[in-house]
Design a protein around this motif. Structure first.
Motif, PDB file in Angstrom:
ATOM      1  N   ILE A 102     -25.416  65.584  54.373  1.00  0.00           N
ATOM      2  CA  ILE A 102     -25.541  64.649  53.244  1.00  0.00           C
ATOM      3  C   ILE A 102     -24.560  63.486  53.406  1.00  0.00           C
ATOM      4  CG2 ILE A 102     -25.128  64.400  50.760  1.00  0.00           C
ATOM      5  CD1 ILE A 102     -26.162  67.339  50.520  1.00  0.00           C
ATOM      6  N   LEU A 103     -23.318  63.789  53.746  1.00  0.00           N
ATOM      7  CA  LEU A 103     -22.311  62.733  53.904  1.00  0.00           C
ATOM      8  C   LEU A 103     -22.634  61.848  55.098  1.00  0.00           C
ATOM      9  CD1 LEU A 103     -19.179  64.871  53.110  1.00  0.00           C
ATOM     10  CD2 LEU A 103     -20.121  63.020  51.708  1.00  0.00           C
ATOM     11  N   GLY A 104     -23.163  62.434  56.153  1.00  0.00           N
ATOM     12  CA  GLY A 104     -23.556  61.640  57.320  1.00  0.00           C
ATOM     13  C   GLY A 104     -24.616  60.627  56.972  1.00  0.00           C
ATOM     14  N   GLN A 105     -25.610  61.051  56.191  1.00  0.00           N
ATOM     15  CA  GLN A 105     -26.673  60.135  55.774  1.00  0.00           C
ATOM     16  C   GLN A 105     -26.129  59.038  54.867  1.00  0.00           C
ATOM     17  OE1 GLN A 105     -29.913  60.316  56.882  1.00  0.00           O
ATOM     18  NE2 GLN A 105     -29.022  61.855  58.229  1.00  0.00           N
ATOM     19  N   LYS A 106     -25.142  59.374  54.060  1.00  0.00           N
ATOM     20  CA  LYS A 106     -24.618  58.427  53.081  1.00  0.00           C
ATOM     21  C   LYS A 106     -23.608  57.440  53.669  1.00  0.00           C
ATOM     22  CE  LYS A 106     -22.552  58.364  48.496  1.00  0.00           C
ATOM     23  NZ  LYS A 106     -22.045  59.173  47.389  1.00  0.00           N
ATOM     24  N   PHE A 107     -22.732  57.914  54.567  1.00  0.00           N
ATOM     25  CA  PHE A 107     -21.599  57.109  54.994  1.00  0.00           C
ATOM     26  C   PHE A 107     -21.656  56.577  56.421  1.00  0.00           C
ATOM     27  CE2 PHE A 107     -19.542  59.725  51.630  1.00  0.00           C
ATOM     28  CZ  PHE A 107     -19.270  58.680  50.776  1.00  0.00           C
ATOM     29  N   ILE A 108     -22.603  56.992  57.231  1.00  0.00           N
ATOM     30  CA  ILE A 108     -22.585  56.618  58.644  1.00  0.00           C
ATOM     31  C   ILE A 108     -22.732  55.104  58.843  1.00  0.00           C
ATOM     32  CG2 ILE A 108     -25.033  56.881  59.170  1.00  0.00           C
ATOM     33  CD1 ILE A 108     -22.023  57.953  61.337  1.00  0.00           C
ATOM     34  N   LEU A 109     -23.330  54.411  57.924  1.00  0.00           N
ATOM     35  CA  LEU A 109     -23.486  52.965  58.060  1.00  0.00           C
ATOM     36  C   LEU A 109     -22.276  52.187  57.538  1.00  0.00           C
ATOM     37  CD1 LEU A 109     -27.263  52.539  57.161  1.00  0.00           C
ATOM     38  CD2 LEU A 109     -26.194  52.641  59.406  1.00  0.00           C
ATOM     39  N   ASN A 110     -21.312  52.881  56.954  1.00  0.00           N
ATOM     40  CA  ASN A 110     -20.106  52.205  56.466  1.00  0.00           C
ATOM     41  C   ASN A 110     -19.256  51.744  57.642  1.00  0.00           C
ATOM     42  OD1 ASN A 110     -21.026  52.929  53.980  1.00  0.00           O
ATOM     43  ND2 ASN A 110     -19.208  54.060  53.383  1.00  0.00           N
ATOM     44  N   GLY A 149     -16.205  51.195  59.861  1.00  0.00           N
ATOM     45  CA  GLY A 149     -14.990  51.964  60.054  1.00  0.00           C
ATOM     46  C   GLY A 149     -15.222  53.448  60.255  1.00  0.00           C
ATOM     47  N   ILE A 150     -16.399  53.953  59.857  1.00  0.00           N
ATOM     48  CA  ILE A 150     -16.712  55.367  60.055  1.00  0.00           C
ATOM     49  C   ILE A 150     -17.579  55.508  61.293  1.00  0.00           C
ATOM     50  CG2 ILE A 150     -17.880  57.378  59.111  1.00  0.00           C
ATOM     51  CD1 ILE A 150     -17.020  56.497  56.366  1.00  0.00           C
ATOM     52  N   SER A 151     -17.088  56.289  62.256  1.00  0.00           N
ATOM     53  CA  SER A 151     -17.813  56.473  63.517  1.00  0.00           C
ATOM     54  C   SER A 151     -18.713  57.696  63.492  1.00  0.00           C
ATOM     55  CB  SER A 151     -16.826  56.598  64.674  1.00  0.00           C
ATOM     56  OG  SER A 151     -16.054  55.436  64.784  1.00  0.00           O
ATOM     57  N   GLY A 152     -18.381  58.688  62.701  1.00  0.00           N
ATOM     58  CA  GLY A 152     -19.200  59.894  62.654  1.00  0.00           C
ATOM     59  C   GLY A 152     -18.648  60.912  61.683  1.00  0.00           C
ATOM     60  N   ILE A 153     -19.486  61.927  61.394  1.00  0.00           N
ATOM     61  CA  ILE A 153     -19.099  63.001  60.485  1.00  0.00           C
ATOM     62  C   ILE A 153     -19.600  64.306  61.066  1.00  0.00           C
ATOM     63  CG2 ILE A 153     -19.438  63.970  58.180  1.00  0.00           C
ATOM     64  CD1 ILE A 153     -19.629  61.129  57.122  1.00  0.00           C
ATOM     65  N   SER A 154     -18.745  65.320  61.058  1.00  0.00           N
ATOM     66  CA  SER A 154     -19.143  66.651  61.498  1.00  0.00           C
ATOM     67  C   SER A 154     -18.452  67.672  60.598  1.00  0.00           C
ATOM     68  CB  SER A 154     -18.789  66.874  62.975  1.00  0.00           C
ATOM     69  OG  SER A 154     -17.396  66.900  63.148  1.00  0.00           O
ATOM     70  N   TYR A 155     -18.459  68.938  61.007  1.00  0.00           N
ATOM     71  CA  TYR A 155     -17.854  69.980  60.176  1.00  0.00           C
ATOM     72  C   TYR A 155     -17.270  71.072  61.051  1.00  0.00           C
ATOM     73  CZ  TYR A 155     -22.166  72.478  61.186  1.00  0.00           C
ATOM     74  OH  TYR A 155     -23.217  73.091  61.834  1.00  0.00           O
ATOM     75  N   PRO A 165     -13.695  76.089  56.653  1.00  0.00           N
ATOM     76  CA  PRO A 165     -14.685  75.105  56.196  1.00  0.00           C
ATOM     77  C   PRO A 165     -14.056  73.790  55.778  1.00  0.00           C
ATOM     78  CG  PRO A 165     -15.141  77.243  55.254  1.00  0.00           C
ATOM     79  CD  PRO A 165     -13.814  77.356  55.941  1.00  0.00           C
ATOM     80  N   ARG A 166     -14.439  72.747  56.507  1.00  0.00           N
ATOM     81  CA  ARG A 166     -13.949  71.407  56.209  1.00  0.00           C
ATOM     82  C   ARG A 166     -14.896  70.385  56.815  1.00  0.00           C
ATOM     83  NH1 ARG A 166      -8.269  71.057  58.351  1.00  0.00           N
ATOM     84  NH2 ARG A 166      -8.300  73.180  57.661  1.00  0.00           N
ATOM     85  N   ILE A 167     -14.857  69.179  56.281  1.00  0.00           N
ATOM     86  CA  ILE A 167     -15.629  68.051  56.779  1.00  0.00           C
ATOM     87  C   ILE A 167     -14.716  67.248  57.700  1.00  0.00           C
ATOM     88  CG2 ILE A 167     -16.873  65.955  56.141  1.00  0.00           C
ATOM     89  CD1 ILE A 167     -18.248  68.484  55.146  1.00  0.00           C
ATOM     90  N   VAL A 168     -15.192  66.935  58.894  1.00  0.00           N
ATOM     91  CA  VAL A 168     -14.419  66.139  59.843  1.00  0.00           C
ATOM     92  C   VAL A 168     -15.002  64.731  59.851  1.00  0.00           C
ATOM     93  CG1 VAL A 168     -13.612  65.913  62.213  1.00  0.00           C
ATOM     94  CG2 VAL A 168     -14.001  68.186  61.251  1.00  0.00           C
ATOM     95  N   VAL A 169     -14.170  63.739  59.569  1.00  0.00           N
ATOM     96  CA  VAL A 169     -14.602  62.346  59.523  1.00  0.00           C
ATOM     97  C   VAL A 169     -13.925  61.607  60.674  1.00  0.00           C
ATOM     98  CG1 VAL A 169     -14.706  60.235  58.128  1.00  0.00           C
ATOM     99  CG2 VAL A 169     -14.784  62.478  57.010  1.00  0.00           C
ATOM    100  N   GLU A 199      -6.986  55.993  56.033  1.00  0.00           N
ATOM    101  CA  GLU A 199      -6.357  56.033  54.709  1.00  0.00           C
ATOM    102  C   GLU A 199      -7.381  55.962  53.579  1.00  0.00           C
ATOM    103  OE1 GLU A 199      -3.549  52.857  54.746  1.00  0.00           O
ATOM    104  OE2 GLU A 199      -2.289  53.821  56.255  1.00  0.00           O
ATOM    105  N   LYS A 200      -8.577  55.460  53.858  1.00  0.00           N
ATOM    106  CA  LYS A 200      -9.614  55.303  52.836  1.00  0.00           C
ATOM    107  C   LYS A 200     -10.390  56.595  52.583  1.00  0.00           C
ATOM    108  CE  LYS A 200     -10.342  50.527  54.235  1.00  0.00           C
ATOM    109  NZ  LYS A 200     -11.291  49.585  54.833  1.00  0.00           N
ATOM    110  N   VAL A 201     -10.275  57.568  53.471  1.00  0.00           N
ATOM    111  CA  VAL A 201     -11.029  58.822  53.334  1.00  0.00           C
ATOM    112  C   VAL A 201     -10.306  59.734  52.344  1.00  0.00           C
ATOM    113  CG1 VAL A 201     -11.902  60.849  54.555  1.00  0.00           C
ATOM    114  CG2 VAL A 201     -11.890  58.626  55.691  1.00  0.00           C
ATOM    115  N   PRO A 202     -11.015  60.209  51.317  1.00  0.00           N
ATOM    116  CA  PRO A 202     -10.367  61.088  50.328  1.00  0.00           C
ATOM    117  C   PRO A 202     -10.028  62.465  50.914  1.00  0.00           C
ATOM    118  CG  PRO A 202     -12.697  60.843  49.840  1.00  0.00           C
ATOM    119  CD  PRO A 202     -12.398  59.924  50.977  1.00  0.00           C
TER     120      PRO A 202
END
Length: 83
Positions: free
Chosen positions: A11-19, A21-27, A32-36, A45-48
């Protein structure tokens, strides 16, 4: 019902991949954690700390570039070359 870390990453990949500064998202499933993956420390610094209820891990990898395809013809094809 909470979503799995795999579903959250999708879900986050679909939402944020076009932003910018963000190169990719995995897990990670072990803890359990999201890797940005981001381009710079400023983008990191912008990633919560949490996204969709999962902790985040930020990895600065720099800007990604595509490699130019090797269009050269090789005869005979050497081992290890893609056909």
């Amino acid at each position: 019902m909470s979503i799995s870390v795999q579903e959250a990453a999708y879900i986050l990949g679909q939402k944020f991949i076009l932003n910018e500064g963000i190169s990719g998202i995995s897990y990670r499933e072990s803890e359990p954690r999201i890797v940005v993956y981001v381009e710079s420390d400023e983008d990191a610094e912008k990633v919560p700390d949490r996204l969709l209820g999962y902790r985040t891990e930020v990895v600065v990898i720099g800007r990604l570039y595509t490699l130019q395809a090797n269009r050269q013809r090789l005869r005979p094809v050497p081992s290890g070359a893609s056909i």
